[in-house]
Design a protein around this motif. Structure first.
Motif, PDB file in Angstrom:
ATOM      1  N   SER A 105       0.835  -1.202   0.000  1.00  0.00           N
ATOM      2  CA  SER A 105       0.000   0.000   0.000  1.00  0.00           C
ATOM      3  C   SER A 105       0.868   1.249   0.000  1.00  0.00           C
ATOM      4  O   SER A 105       2.049   1.210   0.385  1.00  0.00           O
ATOM      5  CB  SER A 105      -0.943   0.010   1.213  1.00  0.00           C
ATOM      6  N   VAL A 106       0.266   2.348  -0.439  1.00  0.00           N
ATOM      7  CA  VAL A 106       0.889   3.671  -0.352  1.00  0.00           C
ATOM      8  C   VAL A 106      -0.208   4.670   0.014  1.00  0.00           C
ATOM      9  O   VAL A 106      -1.397   4.420  -0.218  1.00  0.00           O
ATOM     10  CB  VAL A 106       1.565   4.105  -1.674  1.00  0.00           C
ATOM     11  N   THR A 107       0.209   5.784   0.574  1.00  0.00           N
ATOM     12  CA  THR A 107      -0.727   6.865   0.895  1.00  0.00           C
ATOM     13  C   THR A 107      -0.378   8.070   0.037  1.00  0.00           C
ATOM     14  O   THR A 107       0.788   8.501   0.023  1.00  0.00           O
ATOM     15  CB  THR A 107      -0.659   7.236   2.383  1.00  0.00           C
ATOM     16  N   VAL A 108      -1.360   8.591  -0.681  1.00  0.00           N
ATOM     17  CA  VAL A 108      -1.114   9.708  -1.598  1.00  0.00           C
ATOM     18  C   VAL A 108      -2.165  10.782  -1.394  1.00  0.00           C
ATOM     19  O   VAL A 108      -3.231  10.544  -0.817  1.00  0.00           O
ATOM     20  CB  VAL A 108      -1.147   9.236  -3.073  1.00  0.00           C
ATOM     21  N   HIS A 109      -1.851  11.977  -1.897  1.00  0.00           N
ATOM     22  CA  HIS A 109      -2.834  13.051  -1.971  1.00  0.00           C
ATOM     23  C   HIS A 109      -3.497  13.009  -3.347  1.00  0.00           C
ATOM     24  O   HIS A 109      -2.831  12.700  -4.347  1.00  0.00           O
ATOM     25  CB  HIS A 109      -2.153  14.412  -1.790  1.00  0.00           C
ATOM     26  N   PRO A 110      -4.770  13.319  -3.460  1.00  0.00           N
ATOM     27  CA  PRO A 110      -5.391  13.431  -4.791  1.00  0.00           C
ATOM     28  C   PRO A 110      -4.639  14.455  -5.642  1.00  0.00           C
ATOM     29  O   PRO A 110      -4.285  15.535  -5.177  1.00  0.00           O
ATOM     30  CB  PRO A 110      -6.814  13.905  -4.476  1.00  0.00           C
ATOM     31  N   ASP A 173      -7.697  11.399  -9.254  1.00  0.00           N
ATOM     32  CA  ASP A 173      -8.385  12.648  -9.570  1.00  0.00           C
ATOM     33  C   ASP A 173      -8.897  13.315  -8.287  1.00  0.00           C
ATOM     34  O   ASP A 173      -9.546  12.663  -7.462  1.00  0.00           O
ATOM     35  CB  ASP A 173      -9.564  12.334 -10.501  1.00  0.00           C
ATOM     36  N   PRO A 174      -8.584  14.613  -8.106  1.00  0.00           N
ATOM     37  CA  PRO A 174      -9.092  15.311  -6.925  1.00  0.00           C
ATOM     38  C   PRO A 174     -10.616  15.315  -6.819  1.00  0.00           C
ATOM     39  O   PRO A 174     -11.161  15.609  -5.752  1.00  0.00           O
ATOM     40  CB  PRO A 174      -8.547  16.734  -7.104  1.00  0.00           C
ATOM     41  N   LYS A 175     -11.311  14.987  -7.909  1.00  0.00           N
ATOM     42  CA  LYS A 175     -12.770  14.933  -7.883  1.00  0.00           C
ATOM     43  C   LYS A 175     -13.299  13.624  -7.287  1.00  0.00           C
ATOM     44  O   LYS A 175     -14.508  13.404  -7.264  1.00  0.00           O
ATOM     45  CB  LYS A 175     -13.326  15.121  -9.297  1.00  0.00           C
ATOM     46  N   LEU A 176     -12.400  12.774  -6.824  1.00  0.00           N
ATOM     47  CA  LEU A 176     -12.830  11.537  -6.173  1.00  0.00           C
ATOM     48  C   LEU A 176     -13.775  11.878  -5.015  1.00  0.00           C
ATOM     49  O   LEU A 176     -13.508  12.793  -4.238  1.00  0.00           O
ATOM     50  CB  LEU A 176     -11.609  10.789  -5.632  1.00  0.00           C
ATOM     51  N   PRO A 177     -14.911  11.179  -4.900  1.00  0.00           N
ATOM     52  CA  PRO A 177     -15.856  11.473  -3.814  1.00  0.00           C
ATOM     53  C   PRO A 177     -15.178  11.491  -2.445  1.00  0.00           C
ATOM     54  O   PRO A 177     -14.281  10.692  -2.162  1.00  0.00           O
ATOM     55  CB  PRO A 177     -16.874  10.331  -3.928  1.00  0.00           C
ATOM     56  N   LYS A 178     -15.615  12.397  -1.608  1.00  0.00           N
ATOM     57  CA  LYS A 178     -14.986  12.611  -0.307  1.00  0.00           C
ATOM     58  C   LYS A 178     -15.063  11.380   0.593  1.00  0.00           C
ATOM     59  O   LYS A 178     -14.205  11.178   1.470  1.00  0.00           O
ATOM     60  CB  LYS A 178     -15.653  13.794   0.405  1.00  0.00           C
ATOM     61  N   ASP A 179     -16.093  10.551   0.404  1.00  0.00           N
ATOM     62  CA  ASP A 179     -16.249   9.408   1.290  1.00  0.00           C
ATOM     63  C   ASP A 179     -15.336   8.238   0.933  1.00  0.00           C
ATOM     64  O   ASP A 179     -15.278   7.250   1.663  1.00  0.00           O
ATOM     65  CB  ASP A 179     -17.711   8.945   1.295  1.00  0.00           C
ATOM     66  N   VAL A 180     -14.608   8.338  -0.190  1.00  0.00           N
ATOM     67  CA  VAL A 180     -13.685   7.280  -0.580  1.00  0.00           C
ATOM     68  C   VAL A 180     -12.303   7.612  -0.031  1.00  0.00           C
ATOM     69  O   VAL A 180     -11.672   8.590  -0.447  1.00  0.00           O
ATOM     70  CB  VAL A 180     -13.616   7.122  -2.116  1.00  0.00           C
ATOM     71  N   THR A 181     -11.842   6.828   0.902  1.00  0.00           N
ATOM     72  CA  THR A 181     -10.530   7.059   1.516  1.00  0.00           C
ATOM     73  C   THR A 181      -9.539   5.934   1.235  1.00  0.00           C
ATOM     74  O   THR A 181      -8.357   6.081   1.487  1.00  0.00           O
ATOM     75  CB  THR A 181     -10.677   7.222   3.037  1.00  0.00           C
ATOM     76  N   THR A 182     -10.056   4.814   0.728  1.00  0.00           N
ATOM     77  CA  THR A 182      -9.194   3.674   0.408  1.00  0.00           C
ATOM     78  C   THR A 182      -9.597   3.098  -0.952  1.00  0.00           C
ATOM     79  O   THR A 182     -10.794   2.908  -1.220  1.00  0.00           O
ATOM     80  CB  THR A 182      -9.296   2.571   1.470  1.00  0.00           C
ATOM     81  N   ILE A 183      -8.617   2.852  -1.799  1.00  0.00           N
ATOM     82  CA  ILE A 183      -8.858   2.248  -3.112  1.00  0.00           C
ATOM     83  C   ILE A 183      -7.965   1.014  -3.223  1.00  0.00           C
ATOM     84  O   ILE A 183      -6.780   1.062  -2.877  1.00  0.00           O
ATOM     85  CB  ILE A 183      -8.538   3.219  -4.260  1.00  0.00           C
ATOM     86  N   THR A 184      -8.535  -0.080  -3.706  1.00  0.00           N
ATOM     87  CA  THR A 184      -7.752  -1.295  -3.940  1.00  0.00           C
ATOM     88  C   THR A 184      -7.576  -1.483  -5.443  1.00  0.00           C
ATOM     89  O   THR A 184      -8.560  -1.553  -6.187  1.00  0.00           O
ATOM     90  CB  THR A 184      -8.444  -2.533  -3.346  1.00  0.00           C
ATOM     91  N   LEU A 185      -6.324  -1.509  -5.865  1.00  0.00           N
ATOM     92  CA  LEU A 185      -5.990  -1.802  -7.263  1.00  0.00           C
ATOM     93  C   LEU A 185      -5.541  -3.251  -7.328  1.00  0.00           C
ATOM     94  O   LEU A 185      -4.556  -3.639  -6.701  1.00  0.00           O
ATOM     95  CB  LEU A 185      -4.877  -0.886  -7.756  1.00  0.00           C
ATOM     96  N   SER A 186      -6.286  -4.042  -8.081  1.00  0.00           N
ATOM     97  CA  SER A 186      -6.005  -5.469  -8.161  1.00  0.00           C
ATOM     98  C   SER A 186      -5.693  -5.856  -9.607  1.00  0.00           C
ATOM     99  O   SER A 186      -6.367  -5.399 -10.538  1.00  0.00           O
ATOM    100  CB  SER A 186      -7.208  -6.272  -7.652  1.00  0.00           C
ATOM    101  N   TYR A 187      -4.670  -6.677  -9.785  1.00  0.00           N
ATOM    102  CA  TYR A 187      -4.313  -7.179 -11.110  1.00  0.00           C
ATOM    103  C   TYR A 187      -4.446  -8.694 -11.124  1.00  0.00           C
ATOM    104  O   TYR A 187      -4.017  -9.384 -10.192  1.00  0.00           O
ATOM    105  CB  TYR A 187      -2.870  -6.823 -11.470  1.00  0.00           C
ATOM    106  N   THR A 188      -5.032  -9.188 -12.202  1.00  0.00           N
ATOM    107  CA  THR A 188      -5.071 -10.630 -12.449  1.00  0.00           C
ATOM    108  C   THR A 188      -4.200 -10.920 -13.657  1.00  0.00           C
ATOM    109  O   THR A 188      -4.468 -10.405 -14.751  1.00  0.00           O
ATOM    110  CB  THR A 188      -6.508 -11.117 -12.693  1.00  0.00           C
TER     111      THR A 188
END
Length: 204
Positions: A105-110, A173-188
């Motif tokens: 994981s990493v923590t980033v700013h929009p 994107d800074p327009k990401l909804p405010k209630d989204v604080t965690t995103i999971t990027l998954s690759y198959t």
């Protein structure tokens, strides 16, 4: 002797000479105006001809690249430092090979550009062709997760025991909804069928 050929300085010669001078001056001014207009028109004519013939393609591409870079710079400066988003990385391997992110994981700013590495190793005794498909959670984050560079855009051929390390460069994107604080990027990562030699002994 006629008035036109009167000796210089006579009363008859002066009006004729002035008239001739005015006519000559008018012709010279006309020529100068035509030459100026032609020279002014050369630039758009040259650009139109070069564009039509493809001669100026490199210059046009350079202009587009510069414009794209300028837009990218403006995007990179729009970092929302008031928010932090945690990006979690997942890897699924449908086959006998190793596939994993270099960090979980990493923590980033929009608006902030970030990079994470993915590692892949073909542990089989045969050559294989493979490709990765990304997915996102939650689903509403998909439209706001922009990958600037990603190995999932290509198909790769790896020899037995060969290892690869690929970057994923992304920005949220800074327009990401405010209630989204965690995103999971998954690759198959899956093997592309009918594009590699058969396994020894006819196995798969």
């Amino acid at each position: 002797m006629s008035a036109r050929h009167a000796p210089p300085g006579t009363a008859a010669a002066d009006p004729t000479l002035r008239r001739d001078n005015r006519q000559l001056l008018g012709k010279l001014c006309l020529i100068a105006a035509v030459m100026f207009g032609f020279g002014y028109a050369l630039v758009p004519m040259y650009e139109a001809i070069c564009t039509a013939l493809g001669i100026n393609v490199l210059t046009l591409n350079e202009q587009r690249t510069s414009a794209h870079a300028a837009r990218a710079d403006r995007t990179n400066t729009q970092v929302d430092t008031s928010r932090t988003i945690t990006i979690e990385f997942d890897a699924n391997a449908r086959g006998p090979w190793d596939f994993r992110p270099a960090q979980r994981s990493v923590t980033v700013h929009p608006g902030e550009v970030a990079t994470v590495m993915y590692e892949f190793r073909n542990i089989q005794d045969r050559t294989m062709a493979a490709q990765a498909i990304p997915s996102y959670a939650p689903k509403q984050a998909t439209a706001h997760f922009s990958k600037l560079e990603c190995f999932c855009f290509n198909e790769y051929v790896l020899k037995p025991g060969e290892s690869k390390t690929w970057p994923v460069v992304f920005v949220i994107d800074p327009k990401l909804p405010k209630d989204v604080t965690t995103i999971t990027l998954s690759y198959t990562f899956f093997e592309v069928g009918a594009k590699v030699p058969a396994a020894p002994g006819g196995g798969s």
